[in-house]
Design a protein around this motif. Structure first.
Motif, PDB file in Angstrom:
ATOM      1  N   ARG A 178      12.770  34.273   4.962  1.00  0.00           N
ATOM      2  CA  ARG A 178      13.174  34.176   3.856  1.00  0.00           C
ATOM      3  C   ARG A 178      12.140  33.468   2.583  1.00  0.00           C
ATOM      4  NH1 ARG A 178      15.764  31.284   0.073  1.00  0.00           N
ATOM      5  NH2 ARG A 178      17.452  32.229  -1.318  1.00  0.00           N
ATOM      6  N   LYS A 208       6.891  29.588  -4.782  1.00  0.00           N
ATOM      7  CA  LYS A 208       7.595  30.196  -3.620  1.00  0.00           C
ATOM      8  C   LYS A 208       8.140  29.956  -2.864  1.00  0.00           C
ATOM      9  CE  LYS A 208       4.985  34.475  -3.664  1.00  0.00           C
ATOM     10  NZ  LYS A 208       4.287  35.847  -3.549  1.00  0.00           N
ATOM     11  N   GLU A 244      11.772  33.621  -1.559  1.00  0.00           N
ATOM     12  CA  GLU A 244      11.896  33.195  -2.640  1.00  0.00           C
ATOM     13  C   GLU A 244      11.018  32.789  -3.383  1.00  0.00           C
ATOM     14  OE1 GLU A 244      15.759  30.920  -5.032  1.00  0.00           O
ATOM     15  OE2 GLU A 244      15.931  30.647  -2.774  1.00  0.00           O
ATOM     16  N   SER A 245      11.025  33.665  -4.644  1.00  0.00           N
ATOM     17  CA  SER A 245      10.362  33.893  -6.249  1.00  0.00           C
ATOM     18  C   SER A 245      10.807  34.302  -6.467  1.00  0.00           C
ATOM     19  CB  SER A 245       9.381  34.725  -5.154  1.00  0.00           C
ATOM     20  OG  SER A 245       7.493  34.152  -6.910  1.00  0.00           O
ATOM     21  N   GLN A 246      10.726  33.804  -8.646  1.00  0.00           N
ATOM     22  CA  GLN A 246      11.949  33.490  -9.613  1.00  0.00           C
ATOM     23  C   GLN A 246      12.669  34.449  -9.287  1.00  0.00           C
ATOM     24  OE1 GLN A 246       8.032  36.381 -11.159  1.00  0.00           O
ATOM     25  NE2 GLN A 246       6.482  34.347 -11.583  1.00  0.00           N
ATOM     26  N   GLY A 247      13.895  33.593  -8.497  1.00  0.00           N
ATOM     27  CA  GLY A 247      14.941  33.973  -8.463  1.00  0.00           C
ATOM     28  C   GLY A 247      15.327  35.706  -7.167  1.00  0.00           C
ATOM     29  N   GLN A 248      13.955  35.902  -6.947  1.00  0.00           N
ATOM     30  CA  GLN A 248      14.011  37.095  -6.181  1.00  0.00           C
ATOM     31  C   GLN A 248      14.265  36.729  -4.578  1.00  0.00           C
ATOM     32  OE1 GLN A 248      15.303  40.308  -7.614  1.00  0.00           O
ATOM     33  NE2 GLN A 248      15.181  39.918  -9.423  1.00  0.00           N
ATOM     34  N   ILE A 249      14.516  37.227  -3.964  1.00  0.00           N
ATOM     35  CA  ILE A 249      14.940  37.506  -2.535  1.00  0.00           C
ATOM     36  C   ILE A 249      14.262  38.227  -1.396  1.00  0.00           C
ATOM     37  CG2 ILE A 249      15.894  36.066  -0.307  1.00  0.00           C
ATOM     38  CD1 ILE A 249      17.976  34.197  -2.014  1.00  0.00           C
ATOM     39  N   GLU A 250      13.714  37.741  -0.587  1.00  0.00           N
ATOM     40  CA  GLU A 250      12.718  39.228   0.209  1.00  0.00           C
ATOM     41  C   GLU A 250      13.159  38.605   1.191  1.00  0.00           C
ATOM     42  OE1 GLU A 250       9.329  41.842   1.240  1.00  0.00           O
ATOM     43  OE2 GLU A 250       9.122  40.120  -0.293  1.00  0.00           O
TER      44      GLU A 250
END
Length: 79
Positions: free
Chosen positions: A56, A2, A58-64
């Motif tokens: 922000r 992450k 970012e984990s495994q191509g997903q952004i929250e």
């Protein structure tokens, strides 16, 4: 893995609250000061609003995008 970036303003009480929590801890968080126009624009484009603090994640191509100091601190406590 992450990646964490904290968008903040040095004049924001809630941002200072998160910064105090992070002080001396083993969290790898990149600090993004929104007084830098580039960082402010990234926050607006990515998160959809200029509210700080904003974490922000970012984990495994997903952004929250996580707002609210208590939510950010609770999240960081768990990770």
């Amino acid at each position: 893995m992450k990646i964490h970036q904290l968008y903040y303003s040095k004049y924001c009480y809630f941002c200072q609250k998160v910064s105090v929590f992070l002080a001396g801890r083993e969290h790898s968080v990149e600090m993004m000061n929104t007084s830098d126009p580039k960082h402010h624009l990234e926050l607006l484009k990515g998160g959809g609003k200029g509210q700080v603090p904003c974490l922000r994640i970012e984990s495994q191509g997903q952004i929250e995008w996580m707002y609210e100091s208590d939510a950010i601190i609770n999240y960081l406590r768990r990770t």
